[in-house]
Design a protein around this motif. Structure first.
Motif, PDB file in Angstrom:
ATOM      1  N   ASP A 169       0.918  -1.288   0.033  1.00 46.64           N
ATOM      2  CA  ASP A 169       0.047  -0.202  -0.083  1.00 46.64           C
ATOM      3  C   ASP A 169       0.844   1.276   0.002  1.00 46.64           C
ATOM      4  O   ASP A 169       0.387   2.354   0.490  1.00 46.64           O
ATOM      5  CB  ASP A 169      -1.033   0.223   1.184  1.00 46.64           C
ATOM      6  N   ASP A 170       2.153   1.166  -0.618  1.00 48.16           N
ATOM      7  CA  ASP A 170       2.878   2.467  -0.740  1.00 48.16           C
ATOM      8  C   ASP A 170       2.046   3.293  -1.487  1.00 48.16           C
ATOM      9  O   ASP A 170       1.491   2.843  -2.649  1.00 48.16           O
ATOM     10  CB  ASP A 170       4.018   1.854  -1.333  1.00 48.16           C
ATOM     11  N   PRO A 171       1.798   4.656  -1.031  1.00 50.26           N
ATOM     12  CA  PRO A 171       0.943   5.542  -1.726  1.00 50.26           C
ATOM     13  C   PRO A 171       1.621   5.832  -3.391  1.00 50.26           C
ATOM     14  O   PRO A 171       0.831   6.036  -4.260  1.00 50.26           O
ATOM     15  CB  PRO A 171       1.060   6.737  -1.073  1.00 50.26           C
ATOM     16  N   LYS A 172       3.046   5.664  -3.470  1.00 51.78           N
ATOM     17  CA  LYS A 172       3.545   5.661  -5.001  1.00 51.78           C
ATOM     18  C   LYS A 172       3.013   4.481  -5.744  1.00 51.78           C
ATOM     19  O   LYS A 172       2.855   4.615  -7.091  1.00 51.78           O
ATOM     20  CB  LYS A 172       4.968   5.531  -4.948  1.00 51.78           C
ATOM     21  N   MET A 173       2.475   3.359  -5.403  1.00 52.77           N
ATOM     22  CA  MET A 173       1.836   2.392  -6.004  1.00 52.77           C
ATOM     23  C   MET A 173       0.280   2.683  -6.416  1.00 52.77           C
ATOM     24  O   MET A 173       0.157   1.779  -7.223  1.00 52.77           O
ATOM     25  CB  MET A 173       2.142   1.059  -5.389  1.00 52.77           C
ATOM     26  N   ILE A 174      -0.318   3.251  -5.669  1.00 49.30           N
ATOM     27  CA  ILE A 174      -1.680   3.431  -6.141  1.00 49.30           C
ATOM     28  C   ILE A 174      -2.134   3.960  -7.297  1.00 49.30           C
ATOM     29  O   ILE A 174      -2.927   3.362  -8.253  1.00 49.30           O
ATOM     30  CB  ILE A 174      -2.370   4.450  -4.933  1.00 49.30           C
ATOM     31  N   PRO A 175      -1.213   4.875  -7.969  1.00 46.70           N
ATOM     32  CA  PRO A 175      -1.600   5.209  -9.520  1.00 46.70           C
ATOM     33  C   PRO A 175      -1.246   4.130 -10.393  1.00 46.70           C
ATOM     34  O   PRO A 175      -1.751   3.947 -11.314  1.00 46.70           O
ATOM     35  CB  PRO A 175      -0.256   6.493  -9.665  1.00 46.70           C
ATOM     36  N   VAL A 176      -0.197   3.259  -9.993  1.00 46.17           N
ATOM     37  CA  VAL A 176       0.214   2.114 -10.818  1.00 46.17           C
ATOM     38  C   VAL A 176      -1.043   0.982 -10.680  1.00 46.17           C
ATOM     39  O   VAL A 176      -1.423   0.574 -11.701  1.00 46.17           O
ATOM     40  CB  VAL A 176       1.660   1.183 -10.323  1.00 46.17           C
ATOM     41  N   TYR A 177      -1.674   0.967  -9.879  1.00 49.25           N
ATOM     42  CA  TYR A 177      -2.669  -0.049  -9.418  1.00 49.25           C
ATOM     43  C   TYR A 177      -3.796   0.313 -10.329  1.00 49.25           C
ATOM     44  O   TYR A 177      -4.533  -0.196 -11.032  1.00 49.25           O
ATOM     45  CB  TYR A 177      -2.970  -0.152  -8.095  1.00 49.25           C
ATOM     46  N   ARG A 178      -4.071   1.819 -10.272  1.00 45.19           N
ATOM     47  CA  ARG A 178      -5.136   2.211 -10.734  1.00 45.19           C
ATOM     48  C   ARG A 178      -5.161   2.092 -12.583  1.00 45.19           C
ATOM     49  O   ARG A 178      -5.821   1.931 -13.138  1.00 45.19           O
ATOM     50  CB  ARG A 178      -5.234   3.673 -10.542  1.00 45.19           C
ATOM     51  N   ALA A 179      -3.690   2.379 -13.061  1.00 44.25           N
ATOM     52  CA  ALA A 179      -3.428   2.035 -14.289  1.00 44.25           C
ATOM     53  C   ALA A 179      -3.417   0.699 -14.709  1.00 44.25           C
ATOM     54  O   ALA A 179      -4.211   0.173 -15.900  1.00 44.25           O
ATOM     55  CB  ALA A 179      -2.197   2.562 -14.695  1.00 44.25           C
TER      56      ALA A 179
END
Length: 247
Positions: free
Chosen positions: A105-115
């Motif tokens: 749940d690193d905040p930097k990974m949230i855009p990656v998951y959204r993509a």
């Protein structure tokens, strides 16, 4: 192979086989496997493209392979790599937070998951580990709150070594589970309780080859004593339904 030995050393479990594609097929043939989900993990960002190329090439050579690509938390242009994974006809993405050393749940990974979610690619997560806190079940639950349309497969009954935490956090609509690297350690009672808790329709049979033997893993699974219909669901029907294929 160096990678095979490294995995065995990390988990202090002797590896049964070398992780070559032809060895996988020879092992799986003994229990009638028709499709193999094959994947690997990039421990450095510069490995991502070559690993995805490798999986693509092996899937062309072995039509029974069902490939997942990989990403790294420091992949410079992750959207371009997701598009390349799609163009290769790969069906999902494998992430191993403990090997890759990042919190799910690193905040930097949230855009990656959204993509990834926009492309409707499932993510197979290694889950739960006594070594670190990177892949704790609560972290995946946090991700799913922020990216509810992401499809996640939480490996190892949702949390290797952390099954009580998986029970607590991971009964979530878009989260599925596999049986790999779990049945050697879970009691029959605990395994059945978790299958009932999460739902038999959410589970996939997995062996975690080359760590475990196909025959032994199938026997462990069948020893749970599920009905024939429930066995078929976990062995192949749930997978067919999620990916829209016929095995």
């Amino acid at each position: 192979m160096k990678a095979t030995q490294s995995i065995g050393d990390f988990y202090s479990i002797p590896m049964r086989y070398e992780g070559f594609p032809h060895v996988l097929v020879e092992s799986g043939r003994r229990i009638g496997v028709k499709k193999y989900l094959v994947c690997s993990t990039a421990t450095k960002p510069e490995q991502v493209e070559s690993i995805n190329d490798f999986i693509y090439e092996k899937c062309k050579k072995y039509p029974e392979f069902f490939g997942f690509g990989t990403l790294h938390q420091h992949t410079p242009d992750y959207e371009a790599e997701i598009e390349r994974i799609k163009s290769y006809g790969l069906h999902g993405i494998k992430l191993h937070p403990d090997f890759q050393r990042f919190h799910i749940d690193d905040p930097k990974m949230i855009p990656v998951y959204r993509a990834i979610a926009r492309e409707k690619l499932p993510v197979l997560f290694h889950m739960g580990d006594a070594h670190f806190d990177y892949s704790a079940p609560r972290r995946l639950a946090n991700v799913m709150q922020q990216v509810p349309d992401l499809i996640a497969v939480a490996a190892h009954f949702g949390g290797y070594n952390e099954w009580d935490e998986a029970d607590k956090w991971l009964k979530i609509p878009n989260v599925y589970y596999d049986t790999s690297s779990s049945l050697f350690a879970l009691s029959k009672e605990k395994a059945l309780k978790m299958i009932d808790h999460f739902g038999v329709e959410k589970f996939f049979f997995g062996t975690d080859f080359p760590m475990w033997d196909h025959v032994e893993e199938l026997n462990r699974f069948l020893a749970l004593g599920l009905s024939e219909e429930e066995n078929d669901m976990i062995l192949y029907k749930n997978f067919e339904r999620l990916f829209g294929i016929t095995i």
